[in-house]
Every structure is written in C-alpha cells, then in structure tokens.
Scaffold this motif. Structure first.
Motif, PDB file in Angstrom:
ATOM      1  N   GLU A 128       7.276   4.241   4.259  1.00  0.00           N
ATOM      2  CA  GLU A 128       6.665   5.152   3.287  1.00  0.00           C
ATOM      3  C   GLU A 128       5.531   4.518   2.496  1.00  0.00           C
ATOM      4  O   GLU A 128       4.613   5.205   2.071  1.00  0.00           O
ATOM      5  CB  GLU A 128       7.726   5.654   2.304  1.00  0.00           C
ATOM      6  CG  GLU A 128       8.668   6.672   2.916  1.00  0.00           C
ATOM      7  CD  GLU A 128       9.611   7.220   1.873  1.00  0.00           C
ATOM      8  OE1 GLU A 128       9.735   8.446   1.786  1.00  0.00           O
ATOM      9  OE2 GLU A 128      10.221   6.411   1.138  1.00  0.00           O
ATOM     10  N   THR A 129       5.626   3.198   2.288  1.00  0.00           N
ATOM     11  CA  THR A 129       4.627   2.548   1.417  1.00  0.00           C
ATOM     12  C   THR A 129       3.821   1.459   2.127  1.00  0.00           C
ATOM     13  O   THR A 129       2.804   1.005   1.605  1.00  0.00           O
ATOM     14  CB  THR A 129       5.307   1.867   0.217  1.00  0.00           C
ATOM     15  OG1 THR A 129       6.153   0.826   0.719  1.00  0.00           O
ATOM     16  CG2 THR A 129       6.135   2.857  -0.583  1.00  0.00           C
ATOM     17  N   GLY A 130       4.301   1.007   3.264  1.00  0.00           N
ATOM     18  CA  GLY A 130       3.655  -0.111   3.934  1.00  0.00           C
ATOM     19  C   GLY A 130       4.050  -1.462   3.353  1.00  0.00           C
ATOM     20  O   GLY A 130       3.586  -2.505   3.822  1.00  0.00           O
ATOM     21  N   ALA A 131       4.869  -1.463   2.330  1.00  0.00           N
ATOM     22  CA  ALA A 131       5.288  -2.738   1.734  1.00  0.00           C
ATOM     23  C   ALA A 131       6.084  -3.546   2.757  1.00  0.00           C
ATOM     24  O   ALA A 131       6.977  -3.020   3.416  1.00  0.00           O
ATOM     25  CB  ALA A 131       6.128  -2.489   0.490  1.00  0.00           C
TER      26      ALA A 131
END
Lengths: 280, 789, 159
Positions: B654-657
């Motif tokens: 969802e965030t690429g983290a």
C-alpha cells in the motif's frame, strides 16, 4: 553552531514571565523547536524568557470532565501518563513517536503547538480530541477551541506576549477510543502524514468521529467531509474507502524531495484507513 | 598465555573511549588559541565581485580575517595525488584548487574567507557581517548533463567539463560482437547515487607555529598524518617536511573522507604563522555536508550477455563519474583503477570493457568512500546478474554458481588473471554462496515468498557475490597507474631494555582497533604478554613514516611490516641469546618468550636478552647494541577478499515502505587475527552499504544547491532500520603476505548494496511488477511508484 | 550579558558565568573541560552530546547552559564510580559496542536512561530507544548486544 547573542531571563511563575514580556522577546519552553532554529541562525531573538522552571505548568491533572495537560508537560511525561492513556490513548501513542527519547524528555507540548510545525504530531491529535488551549496574557486568561488555534503555516491564534499554560483534553467517549498512525520522514522523524482518529461507536456504527491530519498540508486540519460521510456507518474497508476521496479537499497539499503531493495524498488515505480500522 | 592470534581479545583502546577520555581534535586546547570560522559560498557557481570585511573587523575579539587575495601567490592550491591521463595520452586536466577562492566559487561550500577570533561565537558573529558580492552564474550538478554541449563550464581550461576519459579491458568491438551474438543481453541504465560519508566526528584542525623551533604542529582528524604532511609541505606550502609535525589524534571515524588533504589544513598551518597564534577550526555538520569529499555518484549504462546455458559471454560498462568541482586527493583513481579493474567480479566472463568519463561539475568533490569504486563495480555486476536471472527465469544463485571462477589458492594453482588488468591472489567462491544459502534457508524462503503474494506484505530476496581489491599495492604498480605516492607501510619494533615493546606503525586507527589487533600479532609472534606491547600511531614525529589507513590495508600491509620488524628483532635477539647460552644460533628454539638450547633445559628469556642488548657488558663481538628495528613492507599484489550477501525484504504494497527483514553475509577476508573486530568491521560496512540502498543520497538541484545537507533531510541509518545481522566466514588465506590476511574494512559495504536493491526488485517482479530498477535510495515513494505501472 | 549559574556535574558543584546563548554542551566541554561529551551535528539529531539532566537523557546541544542552573548533570565522565566501570561501560567493552568511540558516550547515556525505565528491554525496544543516537561504525549490532549485557548484569546485581 551558536545562536546570535540574546538576553536571557528566567521566570519562576507565569505571571513573572508575562511581566517580563516585551515586543521582541520569545518564550523558551523545552527549547526543542526554538533552540535548533537559533543555533542555525534561521531565527534570532532579543530576549528569551525561560518558562521551563515553572513547575505548575508541567503537570497533567485528571479532572472530572477533562484531563488538563500543562503547557510545560514534556512529551515523555505525556507518553507515560496513565490518565491520558485511558482518556485519550492517541495522546500517549503520538507522544511516543515524537522526535526521539532525548527530545521527548525535554520538548514540551506547549512549545510544540506554539511553533506549529506543519509536520508536527500534536496538531493532529489535539484537533481530533477537540481540545481547548488555555492561554494567559497580561490581561488575563482565555481558552481557544483547537479548531480555531492552528491558523496557517507556522501560524496560530497565539498573540505576541501570550503563553500556553495548559491544554484541556475533554473526557469523551470518542477520545477514549482513539488512535494515532504516523508515517515518518525517516531523517527528521516528523510526520509525512500523521492521522489521529477518535470515534464514539454505537454498536458497530459511528456515532461521533473526529480526525486530525498533520503533514499533508501547510497546516494541520480536520477532513470534515470524511468525518461526516462516516457518521452512522460501520467502519468497514468499503465504507472507509468510499469516504476517503475527499480527504485533501480544500487544502494545499505539500510536496518535497521525499514525498510528492500525489504520494502524500495517497499516504493520508492509507493511514487514515489504518487508523479508522483500529477503532473499536 | 602467548597465543593471541585468532582470539577475540577485548580492545585495549576501549577504556579511554568508554570513560570519556578519548582525545579528538576538537578536545585539544592550546594557550592563546584562536578559533576559525570559514565563510562559504551559498552559490554553486558565481564570480566574487567584492568581499567587504570592514564591519566584521570591528567586532571585538576578531583577530584576523583573510580572503583568497591575502594568501601569497607562492602558495599553491590543494594538490591531487593521482594522475589518470586521457585515452589518447593527453594529460589529465588538473585545475587549480585554491585554499580560499580567488574570483570564482565552484560549489556550494567553497571557502571564501576565514575569520579568526577569540571564540568561535565571535568568529561566527563576525562572519555574518562579511558582505560578499556574488555575480551568480549557471551551474551544472549532474555528470551526464555536464558532458552535454552548452553545459555550464566548471573550469575555463577543461573543455566539456571532462577531466579525462579512460578505458580498460578487451577492445570494445570484441565486446560488442560478443553481445551481438549472445543468447540474452541484460541492459540497465542506473545511477549509483552520491552519498555523504558522515563520520560522526566532523573534521577539525588545530595548527600551531613555534617561533623558537621554527616548527609547525598540526593536529588534524586524518586517516594518514604522513601523507598530509607530504602533500602539504611538498605541494602546497613549500615548508621543509622536518619542520612540520602532523598528529592524527583519536579520530572519530573516517570511511575514506579523512584520507584527503583538505584546504583547511594548509590554510590553518599557514595562517598560524601569519597571525602568530595557534588556531582551531572545527567543522560544523552543515559544513561537513558541503565539504567532506562525497562518495559514488556514477551514472552508468551496463550490458551483460549470456549464452543459452546462462554463461556470461561479455560485459560492457559505460560510466559518467562525477568528480565534483575540484580534484580531491585520490579522486581520479576511484572510478578507474578501483572500479574498472573489478569488473571481472567472481566470474569467468571472457570479454569485458569498461569506459569511463570523469566529469567536473559544480558540486563538492567526490573521492573514496568506504569501498571506493569497488562498491560501484559490484553494484553494476550484481544488479545485472539478479536482473538477468529474472529475465531469463533462472535462479539467481544457480546463475552465479555457473559462472564462478574455479577455486585457486595462489600457491599450487596460479592466481587468476582477469580481463581487466588484475591478477586475483586466491579464491574459492562456491563455499561462501553455499553457506549463505544454507543460512538463509533458501527453499523455505521461496515458499514463504509465494505464500506472501496473496497478502499486502510481499517478500523478496536479493543476492550479491562480490570480490574486492584491498591493500592497494605494490608501489611500482600503483605508480605505473598514476599514483603520486608509494603504497607501502612502515613499522618500527622498539624493544625497551626491560623487554617491553613499543611498536610504531604508519597505519592509523580511527575505529579499526589497531592497538589491539597489532598488539596481538606482536605478543603472539614474540611470545610475550599483550600488556607488554604498546602500539603507537598517528604522530609524524614519533612514527618514521606511514601511508595511513584506507582501502582495507592496515593489517595486510601495516601488519606485514610489523611482522618483518619482529623477525629482525628475533634474529638479533637469537644472536644475543646464543652468546649468553654459549650455543650456536642454529641450536636455539624460540618459544613462549625464551630461547632454549634444543634438547636441553638451558634457556634465556626475552627480557634478559633485551636487557643485555641495552647493557652489553657480556655481548657478542661485532654486534651493535640495542634491539630496535624498522621495516618497510611493499606487498607483492593487492589482496582479494570476497563474499556472498543475501538480503530479505518485506514491502508494504500500500505504501511501498520497505523493511529489511534479514541480512546474511558470508565473507572471506583471509586469515583472521581478531574475530570480534573483524565481525564489527563487517557489521559497520553492511550498515553503510544498506544505508546507501535504502536511506542515503545527497541531492543537488539544477542550480547546484545541496538540498538535503543536514540530518533533518539526509537520512542516516539508525538502529531501528536494521535487523541483527547474520554473518559467517570462510578462510582462504592470502598467499603473498606473511599473515595470510586480506582486509575486512570495506567488505560489508561493497557487497551489501546490490543485495538489498535486488531483493526489492525480486519482490516486485514476483508480484507481477516487472521493473528493472528502483533508484537508490529506495524510498517508499519510489517503490510505490514502481508498483503503479 | 553574562548569567551566573551553579550546576552540579557528576557530583561536584560548579559555579560559572555564561552568556545566555551558551549551549550546555559547550559549557561542559569548554568551561569544565569535560570533553567526553561530543558534538556530532547541529540539528539535535545525532545524540553524541547526550547527558543526563536531573536524571533524564537529553541532548546537551539543545539545552542552554543557563537552563542547567540549579540542576544535576551527569556526563560520561560520571558513569564510573570509584574507578569501577558502570555495567553499560563494561557492556560496550565486552561486546565490542564501539569502534571510533565518538558516539559512544552519548549512546551509553541514552542506554542508561532506557535501562532506568525498562530493566529488561527487548531488542526491538533497544533499537527504538536509540532512535536519537547515530553510529556510523558498528551498524548498531554490537551496541544492542552491549546494552543487553548491561541489562543482564544490572538485573543480576539487584536480584
């Protein structure tokens, strides 16, 4: 790094601090917003009035209707306070994400919100909590509703010569059911987005909801349309997704080398959803 | 008691550091000392029309303010220590690098004036009052853009901003032909971004001129005091070398950035005599971001060809290397002889060509940073290999095993001759990879990875099998390659009359633990207690000569020099012992600190022999008194550590983290003297290599502004960014030095970066996002963007 | 303008006259010659200057010396008692928690602060607590182990 020279005055009471106030004086609380700026000479002052020794604005008092957090309360003392943990768990959760261990031992909530960094954590949390800011000046005391406190980029309703003595967090059903979700800028550890959410539930249905958003725009704000959209609804993924489209309505989204406007907006949605899904 | 080599002896230097008694440059105070503050350019490129110091000079406590115009013409600028000429034989462009600018600033942070005052605060206050009138000019920060026609020019005499061009390996046409007929070619355009070394102690200098002795002393946070003395005396100030003492006291990390001779060193030494007072300058962190030589900054295109079985048939690497505005000490060597020469990797690639254009830009200088050239080469090779495996649907570990150079020990089997000039000393590459695969539990991981595909947290694994070249030497070879200094090391072993031993080494410790590791060697080889040995380093007046510490060279070169001196001591000691025992030298054994007549219990201790050498009443005829030997060791070759690194990452879809879940490193650094210290070196290297992949990167905008020059913007890796590292090692001794050691300082940093990036690309690829590259640092937004198609 | 201050540092009372703008770290280093407390940055980030102010770990680069008037300060020089190393110092030595040593005093002061509030921290809690302390040498691996060593030793001693 050394600040430009200034006069230093220590106040032992709020009244003394107010009496020492002049046009070109600034208040020194924990110093963790002001001293870094002075050191880099991004800022200079003629006189610093140190209120960090005033004991009666450091406490956290558990009252019948509210918890009163002294303007001089450190982030660390908020993080470990049991009354707040019960009355507004998002306070402790947010406090623990501010800066780092040493910063939390020194930095204060009053200093932080007076500085009003658009990526700071407290604005989101206090907006969600419907707090009141207790402010003293030479003529007396006033309380400002948090919705009127943050007025712009590093700007607040605080007038020159005023001191934040306390923040009142109301004991409400929604504050008792509240969370803070933060996506950190990895270098500064400020929020790329920080979402505070507080909800009163009627069974599975939202009865009251307040959301505070920091990091996304030039000033922390409440996404009113999102709040309104979810009243009377269950906090399901589908309902939340349907409501989040308006999260950045009416605000000017910030972008920088680390997170563009588009990405920040996306993160705000993801983190709001994560916050809302944690509410019971 | 005397068996120290191979043991994790606790560090003897620790006591002063854990009690706050370390003595770093900024801790030094000298009576009558003034404090310097340097006014630096806020612009990347500008003409300085006027510098008005009148108001600043009025500030009480200001002692002197100097600008470039005040420095005599006879004082040359900062020299470069390495010359790499153009392909066509033309001489490398070497523009002047004045101590303070004269007329034109060429990067943000270029020194414009120096203020000296009674306190640092006063110096800073006065500096704020200096009015510099700049005529701002266009700038260029990117090395590829600097090569474009019409780009702003950094120096008038360097057309096209080209410092030199350079090529190594097989002819380009042969490589092109091999690529053309390859079964598969993997091609990648990428940037190996600029990173800031960020030693936790910023640079600092204290300079003092003593009129009575006509002698200068300079304390400077350097990795090589003698080299600074040589460069400063011979090339900048023209001061006789014996009239300068350079001390590198406790130094708080270097990572390459404190190898180089910086303008502030020569400036303060000269100014200390000019104003007649000692001067201290301590770099602020913001200044360090602008002026400590940076690392990496390559813009590359690479093509690797494979046959249908996955054997590599050719490699073409083309790089624009950013050198910054001025040539730092070793800058020309980094993208060439420390980079191009490593393009063979661990593989049997028959055709390799490396083409490099070294560019000037309006940015801070780029020079050696932990690994220096070798991380860039490893990154290029290892990114290509994992990507090729994905493209060809092969297993990345299998692909490497297919291409490894077969084992050779450098003794029975000869060293391995690469296509890019080097001859590897010894190597056995399969075991490091196989051990790493075993540690990671490879088959299980692939199952977990497949299972995670249905969740929001996807998993990836990345590999890197690297080789590096350490202990840069021998002198004749590096001389032929353009080095303007030799790269040997010196050591003096001075036995005191009581048998205690003082060792003077030209190596320099800034965290590596020389005082322990070297003492272990001495105690072990001499059969004496560790407490009876002291290692002295870092002072040009006590240590005869030295080339310092960088390139993982201390133990392989400096340690070997110590061994040579120990041998001389023991040889002479044996003559004294033989005399005392009335035996022949050939009949003596030396062990446990004493000489014994073979087959008897007649012996004499090392202490007694030492005393006899200094009180030679009963002494061998014709033998000089004393027990004190110096040696200079010039190695036969580089050393070639190698290893296998594996990263496992988890990406929040969802965030690429991206979270680094595990990091496995199996390194072979040859023989190990102190395993604890070697492990520590690996850990630190890993953190820096992973930091580059995930967090760090200096950002210059198109006007040449450094836009993330502070810890609020430049992301330094922290404790919560890492898992505990899982490390192991194999041992393939170096065949050409007496300790069999290869060097461990840079290994972790060289191998780790591509493993992490490969892991992210693997995760994305397996989840259906077939991206070839995520630019470093792989920020969440960059990873997220890659998943948006 | 100078301000008079009186500070107890490592159990000893010091009187001094400082400018308002003087930072506590500077006072310790320059006035008291306690140079074990280091300066590693100018943005309150790196933690090399960490000391204890009235028992809490703070960054002495972001505290004015005048703010320490009347306070108790502990620096790295005050960790050992009667020549006996504090368990955290012992831990850093035993577990090779330092290389160049520059960040070490600040690291240890933060670690002691952590162990005061959490005698048995997990690896995750330790890494979290070190958020405000940078080390460029060790990759933090052995720093974590050093703090675990100290925790174990301190718990053993009080058990």
């Amino acid at each position: 790094m050394i600040p430009i020279s200034f006069n230093y005055k220590k106040a032992s009471s709020v009244d003394e601090a107010l009496s020492l106030m002049t046009d070109d004086a600034k208040i020194l609380g924990g110093g963790h917003s002001l001293i870094p700026a002075l050191k880099l000479r991004l800022n200079s002052v003629d006189t610093l009035i140190d209120i960090s020794k005033i004991e009666n604005i450091k406490g956290i008092n558990d009252n019948a209707q509210s918890v009163t957090v002294g303007g001089g309360a450190t982030h660390a003392s908020i993080a470990s306070n049991s009354a707040l943990a019960k009355a507004a768990p998002m306070m402790a959760e947010a406090a623990h994400t501010i800066g780092d261990r040493q910063v939390r031992n020194m930095g204060t909530i009053g200093g932080s919100i007076a500085h009003a960094d658009p990526a700071a954590d407290w604005p989101a949390v206090l907006l969600a909590s419907d707090a009141n800011v207790v402010i003293k000046n030479k003529t007396g005391q006033r309380e400002v509703d948090i919705d009127q406190f943050f007025t712009g980029f590093y700007e607040t309703a605080l007038a020159d010569g005023e001191i934040i003595t306390a923040i009142r967090i109301p004991k409400t059903a929604y504050n008792a059911n509240s969370v803070y979700e933060k996506f950190k800028q990895p270098a500064s550890r400020f929020a790329i987005v920080g979402i505070a959410a507080a909800a009163e539930m009627d069974g599975n249905v939202v009865k009251a909801l307040r959301i505070g958003v920091t990091g996304l725009a030039e000033v922390a704000f409440r996404p009113m349309e999102v709040e309104k959209e979810l009243i009377g609804k269950e906090l399901t993924e589908a309902n939340i997704d349907a409501a989040l489209g308006t999260i950045a309505n009416g605000v000017s989204v910030m972008g920088d080398h680390y997170a563009s406007e588009k990405y920040r907006t996306h993160l705000a949605k993801v983190y709001t959803k994560r916050a809302l899904l944690r509410l019971k | 008691m005397t068996n120290y080599i191979g043991k994790s002896v606790k560090r003897v230097e620790d006591k002063r550091f854990i009690t706050g008694q370390g003595n770093y440059t900024d801790d030094i105070k000298i009576p009558n000392m003034v404090h310097a503050y340097i006014v630096r350019s806020p612009y990347a490129h500008a003409h300085v029309k006027n510098i008005d110091t009148a108001e600043a000079l009025k500030v009480p406590g200001v002692v002197s303010i100097l600008t470039g115009a005040d420095i005599p013409e006879a004082i040359a600028g900062v020299p470069c220590g390495w010359q790499v000429d153009f392909k066509n034989g033309d001489t490398m462009k070497e523009p002047p690098h004045p101590l303070l600018v004269r007329g034109t600033v060429r990067h943000v942070g270029d020194g414009v004036a120096v203020v000296m005052a009674e306190t640092k605060a006063i110096a800073k206050d006065a500096a704020d009052l200096i009015d510099v009138d700049y005529d701002v000019l266009d700038a260029v920060a990117d090395p590829k853009k600097a090569a474009e026609p019409g780009a702003p020019q950094v120096h008038p005499d360097c057309p096209g901003n080209l410092c030199f061009d350079w090529e190594l390996g097989n002819p380009k046409e042969e490589v092109a032909a091999a690529l053309a007929s390859a079964h598969h070619v993997t091609e990648l355009d990428f940037v190996n971004q600029r990173v800031v070394p960020n030693a936790m102690e910023t640079r600092g200098v204290v300079a003092q001129y003593d009129t009575a002795y006509d002698k200068y002393t300079i304390w400077t946070s350097t990795q090589n005091p003698h080299l600074i003395r040589l460069l400063m005396c011979a090339f900048v100030l023209g001061i006789p070398e014996h009239k300068v003492r350079v001390v590198g006291p406790d130094v708080g990390g270097g990572f390459g950035s404190k190898i180089f001779h910086y303008a502030e060193e020569a400036l303060l030494v000269w100014a200390s005599k000019h104003i007649g007072r000692p001067i201290k300058w301590t770099c602020d962190r913001s200044e360090a971001f602008m002026t400590d030589a940076h690392g990496r900054d390559h813009n590359s295109n690479a093509k690797m060809g494979f046959d249908k079985d996955g054997k590599i048939v050719a490699l073409q690497a083309t790089t624009f290397a950013n050198l910054g505005a001025y040539l730092s000490t070793f800058a020309p060597a980094v993208p060439t002889y420390l980079h191009g020469t490593l393009m063979q990797g661990l593989y049997t690639t028959p055709k390799v060509n490396v083409d490099v254009k070294a560019m000037f830009t309006h940015t801070n200088a780029v020079d050696a940073y932990r690994g220096a050239g070798r991380p860039e080469a490893t990154y290029l090779l290892e990114r290509l290999l994992d990507l090729a495996a994905l493209e060809m649907d092969m297993d990345p570990a299998e692909l490497r095993l297919k291409n490894f150079i077969p084992a050779f020990d450098g003794v029975e089997q000869p060293g391995y001759q690469t296509q890019v000039a080097l001859q590897y000393d010894s190597g056995n590459y399969e075991p490091v990879l196989k051990r790493a695969l075993e540690m990671v539990g490879y088959e299980n991981f692939r199952k977990d990875q497949a299972a995670a595909l249905s969740t929001n947290k996807i998993l990836g694994i990345g590999f890197s099998t690297y080789i590096e070249a350490c202990g840069i030497a021998p002198s004749a070879v590096v001389g032929a390659l353009g080095a303007r200094a030799g790269l040997f090391e010196s050591a003096q072993v001075r036995v005191q009359p009581t048998g205690k031993v003082s060792v003077y080494t030209g190596s320099h410790s800034h965290g590596q633990g020389h005082e322990t590791t070297f003492a272990q060697i001495v105690a072990d080889k001499m059969g004496i207690a560790l407490e009876d040995v002291e290692i002295i380093h870092g002072d040009s007046d006590s240590v005869a000569f030295g080339m310092g510490t960088y390139g993982s060279r201390s133990l392989a070169v400096g340690g070997s020099a110590i061994v040579k001196s120990i041998e001389k001591v023991l040889d002479k000691g044996a003559k004294v012992a033989a005399h005392l025992l009335e035996a022949s030298v050939d009949d003596l054994d030396y062990a446990e600190g004493k000489w014994t007549v073979k087959g008897t219990d007649k012996s004499v201790s090392f202490g007694d022999v030492s005393l006899t050498a200094y009180v030679p009443h009963n002494y061998p005829e014709g033998l000089e008194p004393g027990l004190d030997f110096s040696s200079f060791y010039d190695p036969a070759n580089f050393t070639y550590p190698f290893g296998a690194h594996i990263a496992i990452v988890e990406i929040d879809k969802e965030t690429g983290a991206t979270k680094l879940l595990r990091f496995i490193a199996v390194d072979d650094v040859g023989n190990v003297i102190n395993p604890m210290i070697v492990d520590g070196q690996i850990h630190g290297g890993l953190a820096q290599g992973i930091g580059q992949a995930m967090h760090e990167g200096a950002l210059y905008d198109d006007t040449g502004q450094l836009i993330n020059g502070s810890y609020m913007d430049y992301c330094m890796p922290r404790a919560d960014d890492f898992p505990s590292f899982e490390i192991d090692r194999t041992v393939t001794p170096c065949p050409h030095n007496p300790l069999g050691v290869k060097g461990a300082g840079e290994a972790g940093c060289i191998g780790s970066t591509p493993a992490v990036v490969n892991a992210v690309v693997d995760a994305l690829w397996k989840a259906g996002y077939k991206v070839k590259d995520i630019p470093m640092p792989m920020t969440p937004e960059r990873v997220w963007t890659a998943m948006q198609g | 303008m100078k301000n008079k201050i009186s500070v107890n540092v490592n159990g000893k009372q010091y009187e001094g006259e400082v400018e308002g703008r003087e930072l506590l770290v500077n006072f310790l280093r320059e006035h008291l010659s306690l140079t074990g407390t280091h300066i590693g940055c100018d943005t309150s980030s790196c933690g090399a200057c960490t000391i204890h102010l009235n028992g809490h770990a703070v960054k002495s680069c972001t505290v004015l010396a005048v703010q320490a008037d009347g306070a108790e300060v502990t620096t790295v020089e005050g960790l050992a008692t009667n020549g006996e190393l504090h368990p955290i110092q012992e831990g850093f030595k035993e577990e090779h928690g330092l290389q160049c040593g520059f960040c070490t005093p600040g690291m240890m002061m933060t670690a002691v602060d952590l162990l005061k509030s959490n005698a048995n921290p997990t690896e995750h809690e330790i890494r979290d607590a070190l958020e405000g302390n940078f080390c460029r040498c060790t990759g933090y691996h052995n720093i974590v182990k050093s703090i675990q060593y100290a925790a174990k030793k301190m718990n053993g001693a009080t058990a």
